[in-house]
Design an enzyme around this catalytic site. Structure first.
Site, PDB file in Angstrom:
ATOM      1  CB  THR A  18       1.571  -2.027   0.329  1.00 17.74           C
ATOM      2  OG1 THR A  18       2.221  -0.761   0.440  1.00 17.74           O
ATOM      3  CG2 THR A  18       0.822  -2.058  -0.996  1.00 17.74           C
ATOM      4  CB  SER A  43       4.753   1.217   4.394  1.00 17.40           C
ATOM      5  OG  SER A  43       5.746   2.121   4.731  1.00 17.40           O
ATOM      6  CB  THR A  83       9.009  -4.032  -1.444  1.00 16.01           C
ATOM      7  OG1 THR A  83       8.693  -2.825  -0.743  1.00 16.01           O
ATOM      8  CG2 THR A  83      10.504  -4.273  -1.367  1.00 16.01           C
ATOM      9  N   GLY A  84       8.685  -1.572  -3.382  1.00 17.51           N
ATOM     10  CA  GLY A  84       9.229  -0.414  -4.078  1.00 17.51           C
ATOM     11  C   GLY A  84       8.188   0.217  -4.975  1.00 17.51           C
ATOM     12  NE  ARG A 122       0.551   3.915  -6.809  1.00 18.77           N
ATOM     13  CZ  ARG A 122       1.328   3.048  -6.163  1.00 18.77           C
ATOM     14  NH1 ARG A 122       0.872   2.430  -5.092  1.00 18.77           N
ATOM     15  NH2 ARG A 122       2.550   2.788  -6.569  1.00 18.77           N
ATOM     16  CB  THR A 135       5.090  -3.994  -0.126  1.00 15.00           C
ATOM     17  OG1 THR A 135       4.614  -2.970  -0.981  1.00 15.00           O
ATOM     18  CG2 THR A 135       4.143  -5.178  -0.161  1.00 15.00           C
TER      19      THR A 135
HETATM   20  N1  ASP Z   1       4.957  -1.499  -4.070  1.00 15.48           N
HETATM   21  C1  ASP Z   1       4.131  -0.650  -3.267  1.00 15.48           C
HETATM   22  C2  ASP Z   1       3.307   0.218  -4.147  1.00 15.48           C
HETATM   23  O1  ASP Z   1       3.797   0.763  -5.107  1.00 15.48           O
HETATM   24  C3  ASP Z   1       4.866   0.196  -2.292  1.00 15.48           C
HETATM   25  C4  ASP Z   1       6.205  -0.301  -1.844  1.00 15.48           C
HETATM   26  O2  ASP Z   1       6.429  -1.480  -1.667  1.00 15.48           O
HETATM   27  O3  ASP Z   1       7.110   0.522  -1.622  1.00 15.48           O
HETATM   28  O4  ASP Z   1       2.157   0.399  -3.835  1.00 15.48           O
END
Ligand code: ASP
Length: 319
Positions: A199, A79, A232-233, A209, A181
């Protein structure tokens, strides 16, 4: 970071929880004098690199950069950085940001072929009059700064991407599993805060994106008088609520880090009807050295490191 999730499923019951109280016994409760590092997910090696930097007298800024670089260089982490999952065209594109105790910040987004986007972000902060560089401009800047060009798509990630392509109909999948992330926050021996995050974003995303991680105030925010937060997310959900800025502003008003993170999650829940299908987690640190986290779904955790003690804490969650 599925391995992190399976880790938590397998061994939550076995986690040895170190007492929180000693971490807070600073001579000045407003400004802890010892180094402290926290990071999203399970990242003991990254935190170790950061804490060593602090123990050698480094700034929190140095620590968070050195810490997250460990994960950026790890091909097994799917990731972040080298070995990260590519976009739907098979290109690994990276987002990162960094912010110091003075409110200085730098970030890069949609960066390709550079192993350490966090260090490029720091160079943007220190060597340019700008905050964010994107895409080819960011890559050209990195090369001019002496960073090496490297293909970041590992064989393992390429295999997974090819398997995804067979059935995915060229549509990115929004779920809680295929992105993460590393965000890291630290307090140095001077009592100053800094943060960084990095990330490869959402797996198999559209080309171009950009998520929340390079957007100051969304994926990361630091204010030395109030606290620091990282997300994160699903980045789109975080951007829509300026998540990390919200967490820091709530801490400024006296909310605990956990309560502030919870409120930011509640904001997402109240505004975004699709929230049951994705994950967001916030991690926060206040100026007194208190740490808190909150996530939408079960499964989020963070790694905390104080001097020579390290532990992994499960986050509280909403759903
Ligand atoms: N926040 C990150 C993104 O959307 C990915 C993650 O942390 O899951 O790029």
């Amino acid at each position: 970071m599925n391995s992190r999730r399976s880790f938590v499923r397998r061994s939550l019951a076995g986690i040895v929880s170190l007492s929180a109280a000693p971490w807070l016994k600073a001579s000045n409760p407003q400004r802890p004098v010892y180094p402290l590092v926290v990071s999203t997910w399970q990242n003991k090696a990254a935190n170790q690199a950061a804490i060593e930097t602090l123990q050698q007298g480094g700034r929190a800024l140095d620590a968070v950069e050195q810490g997250v670089r460990v994960v950026e260089a790890d091909p097994k982490d799917r990731s972040v950085g080298y070995g990260g999952r590519p976009d739907r065209d098979g290109k690994v594109t990276l987002d990162a940001s960094i912010m110091d105790e003075h409110g200085n910040c730098g970030s890069v987004c949609f960066l390709q072929n550079i192993m350490h986007p966090v260090s490029v972000a720091r160079k943007v902060m220190e060597e340019t009059p700008h905050v964010m560089l994107a895409g080819q401009g960011a890559e050209a800047f990195a090369l001019a700064q002496g960073f090496e060009s490297k293909d970041l798509l590992t064989k393992a990630s390429e295999r997974e991407w090819k398997a995804w392509k067979k059935n995915a109909n060229y549509e990115p999948t929004i779920n809680i599993e295929n992105h993460d992330t590393i965000g890291m926050l630290a307090i140095d021996t001077f009592g100053n805060l800094s943060g960084a995050c990095t990330t490869s974003g959402l797996a198999y995303k559209f080309s171009g994106r950009v998520g929340d991680s390079p957007i100051i105030g969304s994926g990361l925010y630091v204010d030395n008088e109030a606290g620091a937060a990282v997300a994160t997310g699903l980045g789109e959900a975080v951007v829509k609520t300026c998540g990390s800025f919200l967490v820091v502003e709530l801490m400024r008003q006296g909310w605990s880090p956990t309560a502030a993170c919870r409120e930011a999650i509640k904001r997402i829940v109240s505004k975004q009807p699709g929230h049951k299908k994705f994950q967001v987690g916030f991690l926060a640190l206040n100026t007194a050295g208190q740490v808190g986290a909150y996530s939408l779904q079960n499964g989020f955790m963070y790694t905390r490191h104080l001097q020579d003690k390290s532990d992994i804490q499960p986050s509280k969650y909403f759903l």
